[in-house]
Design a protein around this motif. Structure first.
Motif, mmCIF file in Angstrom:
data_model
loop_
_atom_site.group_PDB
_atom_site.id
_atom_site.type_symbol
_atom_site.label_atom_id
_atom_site.label_comp_id
_atom_site.label_asym_id
_atom_site.label_seq_id
_atom_site.Cartn_x
_atom_site.Cartn_y
_atom_site.Cartn_z
ATOM 1 N N THR B 155 0.825 -1.206 0.000
ATOM 2 C CA THR B 155 0.000 0.000 0.000
ATOM 3 C C THR B 155 0.860 1.257 0.000
ATOM 4 O O THR B 155 0.485 2.290 -0.536
ATOM 5 N N PHE B 156 2.022 1.121 0.604
ATOM 6 C CA PHE B 156 2.917 2.221 0.854
ATOM 7 C C PHE B 156 3.351 2.943 -0.441
ATOM 8 O O PHE B 156 3.357 4.169 -0.499
ATOM 9 N N PHE B 157 3.675 2.170 -1.491
ATOM 10 C CA PHE B 157 4.290 2.776 -2.676
ATOM 11 C C PHE B 157 3.398 3.768 -3.413
ATOM 12 O O PHE B 157 3.828 4.902 -3.682
ATOM 13 N N PRO B 158 2.155 3.406 -3.751
ATOM 14 C CA PRO B 158 1.343 4.421 -4.438
ATOM 15 C C PRO B 158 1.143 5.670 -3.591
ATOM 16 O O PRO B 158 1.083 6.781 -4.119
ATOM 17 N N ILE B 159 1.071 5.505 -2.271
ATOM 18 C CA ILE B 159 0.824 6.676 -1.416
ATOM 19 C C ILE B 159 2.051 7.573 -1.367
ATOM 20 O O ILE B 159 1.948 8.791 -1.556
ATOM 21 N N VAL B 160 3.219 6.995 -1.154
ATOM 22 C CA VAL B 160 4.403 7.843 -1.041
ATOM 23 C C VAL B 160 4.685 8.547 -2.372
ATOM 24 O O VAL B 160 5.049 9.725 -2.403
ATOM 25 N N ILE B 161 4.454 7.851 -3.488
ATOM 26 C CA ILE B 161 4.770 8.468 -4.775
ATOM 27 C C ILE B 161 3.797 9.592 -5.109
ATOM 28 O O ILE B 161 4.199 10.679 -5.520
ATOM 29 N N SER B 162 2.500 9.366 -4.866
ATOM 30 C CA SER B 162 1.575 10.461 -5.204
ATOM 31 C C SER B 162 1.743 11.637 -4.248
ATOM 32 O O SER B 162 1.662 12.788 -4.661
ATOM 33 N N MET B 163 2.023 11.350 -2.976
ATOM 34 C CA MET B 163 2.228 12.451 -2.029
ATOM 35 C C MET B 163 3.483 13.244 -2.377
ATOM 36 O O MET B 163 3.468 14.481 -2.346
ATOM 37 N N ALA B 164 4.560 12.547 -2.734
ATOM 38 C CA ALA B 164 5.794 13.243 -3.112
ATOM 39 C C ALA B 164 5.553 14.091 -4.349
ATOM 40 O O ALA B 164 6.039 15.223 -4.453
ATOM 41 N N THR B 165 4.767 13.554 -5.312
ATOM 42 C CA THR B 165 4.434 14.327 -6.503
ATOM 43 C C THR B 165 3.678 15.589 -6.109
ATOM 44 O O THR B 165 3.994 16.685 -6.563
ATOM 45 N N GLY B 166 2.679 15.435 -5.234
ATOM 46 C CA GLY B 166 1.883 16.584 -4.809
ATOM 47 C C GLY B 166 2.725 17.643 -4.119
ATOM 48 O O GLY B 166 2.592 18.832 -4.399
ATOM 49 N N LEU B 167 3.617 17.195 -3.245
ATOM 50 C CA LEU B 167 4.454 18.160 -2.524
ATOM 51 C C LEU B 167 5.400 18.884 -3.474
ATOM 52 O O LEU B 167 5.750 20.033 -3.254
ATOM 53 N N ALA B 168 5.812 18.191 -4.537
ATOM 54 C CA ALA B 168 6.746 18.811 -5.475
ATOM 55 C C ALA B 168 6.033 19.718 -6.475
ATOM 56 O O ALA B 168 6.610 20.673 -6.967
ATOM 57 N N GLU B 169 4.759 19.427 -6.771
ATOM 58 C CA GLU B 169 4.060 20.166 -7.817
ATOM 59 C C GLU B 169 3.417 21.450 -7.322
ATOM 60 O O GLU B 169 2.614 22.047 -8.012
ATOM 61 N N VAL B 170 3.735 21.840 -6.103
ATOM 62 C CA VAL B 170 3.119 23.041 -5.557
ATOM 63 C C VAL B 170 3.464 24.256 -6.433
ATOM 64 O O VAL B 170 4.540 24.330 -7.016
ATOM 65 N N PRO B 195 -1.486 21.457 2.185
ATOM 66 C CA PRO B 195 -2.842 21.557 1.617
ATOM 67 C C PRO B 195 -2.856 21.391 0.091
ATOM 68 O O PRO B 195 -3.756 20.760 -0.446
ATOM 69 N N TYR B 196 -1.831 21.938 -0.595
ATOM 70 C CA TYR B 196 -1.791 21.806 -2.051
ATOM 71 C C TYR B 196 -1.688 20.350 -2.474
ATOM 72 O O TYR B 196 -2.170 19.960 -3.534
ATOM 73 N N SER B 197 -1.023 19.522 -1.652
ATOM 74 C CA SER B 197 -0.775 18.153 -2.081
ATOM 75 C C SER B 197 -1.919 17.204 -1.707
ATOM 76 O O SER B 197 -1.904 16.042 -2.107
ATOM 77 N N LEU B 198 -2.920 17.709 -0.970
ATOM 78 C CA LEU B 198 -4.013 16.819 -0.544
ATOM 79 C C LEU B 198 -4.713 16.101 -1.698
ATOM 80 O O LEU B 198 -4.967 14.903 -1.604
ATOM 81 N N PRO B 199 -5.042 16.791 -2.792
ATOM 82 C CA PRO B 199 -5.681 16.046 -3.888
ATOM 83 C C PRO B 199 -4.812 14.896 -4.395
ATOM 84 O O PRO B 199 -5.326 13.832 -4.730
ATOM 85 N N TYR B 200 -3.495 15.085 -4.422
ATOM 86 C CA TYR B 200 -2.590 14.015 -4.843
ATOM 87 C C TYR B 200 -2.607 12.880 -3.821
ATOM 88 O O TYR B 200 -2.644 11.717 -4.174
ATOM 89 N N LEU B 201 -2.557 13.251 -2.550
ATOM 90 C CA LEU B 201 -2.556 12.231 -1.496
ATOM 91 C C LEU B 201 -3.785 11.338 -1.630
ATOM 92 O O LEU B 201 -3.690 10.117 -1.531
ATOM 93 N N PHE B 202 -4.937 11.953 -1.891
ATOM 94 C CA PHE B 202 -6.151 11.152 -1.972
ATOM 95 C C PHE B 202 -6.162 10.232 -3.183
ATOM 96 O O PHE B 202 -6.686 9.127 -3.102
#
Lengths: 268, 276
Positions: B155-170, B195-202
């Motif tokens: 479960t960990f991999f999709p979450i860490v990758i999308s969250m990292a993407t969200g944090l970087a795409e601010v 907050p900006y990365s929340l949509p990615y996290l979800f």
């Protein structure tokens, strides 16, 4: 001259120091008196935004001396407010909360500034939009919110980086008039970057024209129109003469090659 | 000319003809909701008919009606085994979310860690991680720990990758504004980046939720101790196909429910984010 609010003394910007060095800004000197409205005018890519960001402490100097309010610029400062080309509002905050964002960041008492924020929004005609989110606002309304956000914490100097260039021509004219009204009221020192000659002349006390490669200030022109100003001055002979003069200065700044290319296109 | 202009203005002031937008909405809703349900129902009916007409033996493929009867007969057992499956799925998912967000933050703020970890994370995301399940049994035994750890792992991999993407795409301009306001790194993180990365996290959490359940079931297949995965394996060994399908049906319902919870949380986040 020691009363100058901004003093730029032979400032330079060099990218990639070393054998591949590119000099973007060369020996730029100017002074701004407190409360003056100054436009920096030049073609796209001439380095005028870089110069503005240097004044705001967001870009470093490669050489020279830059004082604002008697203190050297070493980084961003809270007595300087910046308005960027994009309004960059937080989508999850209301217009009012976006205006209060600097207060939150600067840890100032929000209750005290709330009234000021509301007064600013009322002044720009957004009283009914205070509770709305950015996606519900038009481009002009968003940029108004951004201006209020820059004014709310009462900086002494406002830096505006082509703030209206993303707006349509009608909204842009409106915003120009509104900006002057705001400025009349608050009398901050303003450095306004634009590539619109008429906008620069209409708004400013003085227009600094940038040009050349590396860029420098090629002209410093006074716009001696009484304030408050309205669009009628745009039809006066003097206004148009100043515009014509500035256009020539910009073309000189471009260099001969670009002008030649322009001529070819014009005759084709 | 003047008259013409007047009529245009008048016409503009008239109310629009009552081609009601409501009717169009209803039609759209019919298409989007009724059609998929009807298709699924038709499939079940076809299945029932096909099994009866072709006289397919129940061991190969029981008809839906028999699966339903079996479910009514066995549901106390099924529900009892659904409990550990659900607990392991939810706990594995929750731990993966916390760890995934934490690692995404580390990757965002440390270029060294980013360079060291991010390519490997992407690589791991691409490999068939299911194949690693037996290793977790070797390391952690056949109890709940190994199933939970394995669920967490995939479960960990999709979450860490999308969250990292969200944090970087601010929004870069937003970061510049924060810099101009002399905001601290922590203020930027709390007020802007997170907050900006929340949509990615979800979007990562939605993938992660389905992964968590897959991880638990695979673990149950292998450890054969408890849970719906165990029931499926057990029923397979006794050729009780109707039980297998009943257990799968329950798993599907539970999986959808868990996914639905994440979607509801996402809707709540979007309401806050956009104020609708």
């Amino acid at each position: 001259m020691s009363t100058a609010y901004i003093e730029a003394d032979r400032i330079r910007k060099i990218y990639n120091p070393g054998p591949e060095a590119v000099e973007a800004l060369s020996s730029i000197s100017f002074t701004v008196q407190p409360g003056e409205f100054i436009s920096i005018l030049g073609p796209s890519g001439c380095g005028k935004s870089t110069l503005l960001m240097m004044v705001g402490g967001l870009e470093s100097l490669s050489a020279g001396r830059l004082l604002v309010g008697g203190r050297a610029i070493e980084g961003p400062r809270t007595d300087i407010g910046v308005i960027f080309q994009d309004p960059t509002l937080l989508p999850w905050k209301t217009a009012l909360d976006n205006v209060l964002f600097p207060i939150h960041i600067l840890k100032k008492p929000k209750a005290e500034y709330r009234e000021r924020a509301e007064a600013l929004l009322r002044m720009v005609g957004l009283q009914s939009a205070m509770g709305q989110r950015p996606h519900q606002l038009s481009g002009g309304m968003k940029q108004r919110v951004a201006i209020c956000r820059a004014l709310v914490y009462e900086p002494e100097l406002l830096l505006m980086d082509e703030p209206f260039s993303a707006l349509d021509a009608i909204s842009r004219d409106e915003m120009n008039v509104e900006l002057l009204e705001i400025w009349d009221k608050y009398r901050k020192t303003v450095l306004f970057v634009t590539h619109s000659i008429r906008e620069a002349v209409f708004l400013s006390d003085r227009v600094l024209v940038m040009g050349g490669r590396p860029a420098t200030i090629v002209s410093d022109v006074r716009c001696p129109f009484p304030r408050p100003r309205d669009f009628a001055i745009g039809e006066s002979k003097e206004f148009n003469e100043i515009c014509k003069f500035l256009r020539e200065k910009i073309e000189e700044g471009y260099g001969r090659r670009r002008r030649g290319a322009g001529l070819e296109r014009a005759t084709a | 000319m003047k008259e013409e202009a007047a009529t245009t203005v008048e016409r503009a002031a008239e109310p629009l003809p009552a081609e009601s937008p409501r009717a169009r909405f209803d039609l759209l809703r019919t298409k989007q909701i009724v059609l998929p349900i009807a298709t699924a129902a038709a499939f079940l009916i076809l299945w029932e008919i096909a099994v009866r007409v072709a006289r397919i033996p129940s061991v190969i493929l029981p008809p839906p009606s028999e699966v339903y009867d079996t479910f009514l007969r066995t549901y106390p057992l099924l529900l009892q085994h659904a409990v550990p499956t659900m607990i392991e799925t939810v706990v594995g998912f929750a731990l993966a979310t916390v760890l995934g967000v934490a690692l995404a933050v580390v990757i965002t703020y440390s270029p060294t860690w980013r360079a060291a970890l991010y390519p490997n994370l992407v690589l791991f995301q691409l490999i068939p991680k299911i194949a690693l399940a037996p290793l977790f049994i070797v390391w952690l035994g056949i109890g709940m720990e190994s199933r939970l750890a394995f669920a967490l792992f995939i479960t960990f991999f999709p979450i860490v990758i999308s969250m990292a993407t969200g944090l970087a795409e601010v929004d870069r301009a937003m970061l510049r504004l924060c810099r101009a306001l002399t905001a601290t790194e922590w203020q930027v993180f709390v007020n802007v980046r997170f907050p900006y990365s929340l949509p990615y996290l979800f979007s990562g959490m939605k993938i992660g939720m389905t992964m968590a359940m897959i991880g638990v079931i695979v673990g149950e297949f292998i450890t054969a101790q408890e849970g719906l995965g165990y029931i499926i394996i057990f029923a397979t060994s006794r050729s009780e196909t109707a039980v297998i399908i009943a257990a799968i049906g329950l798993l599907c319902a539970l999986g959808l429910a868990l996914y639905g919870v994440v979607v509801l949380a996402e809707l709540a986040m979007k309401r806050w984010y956009y104020g609708r």
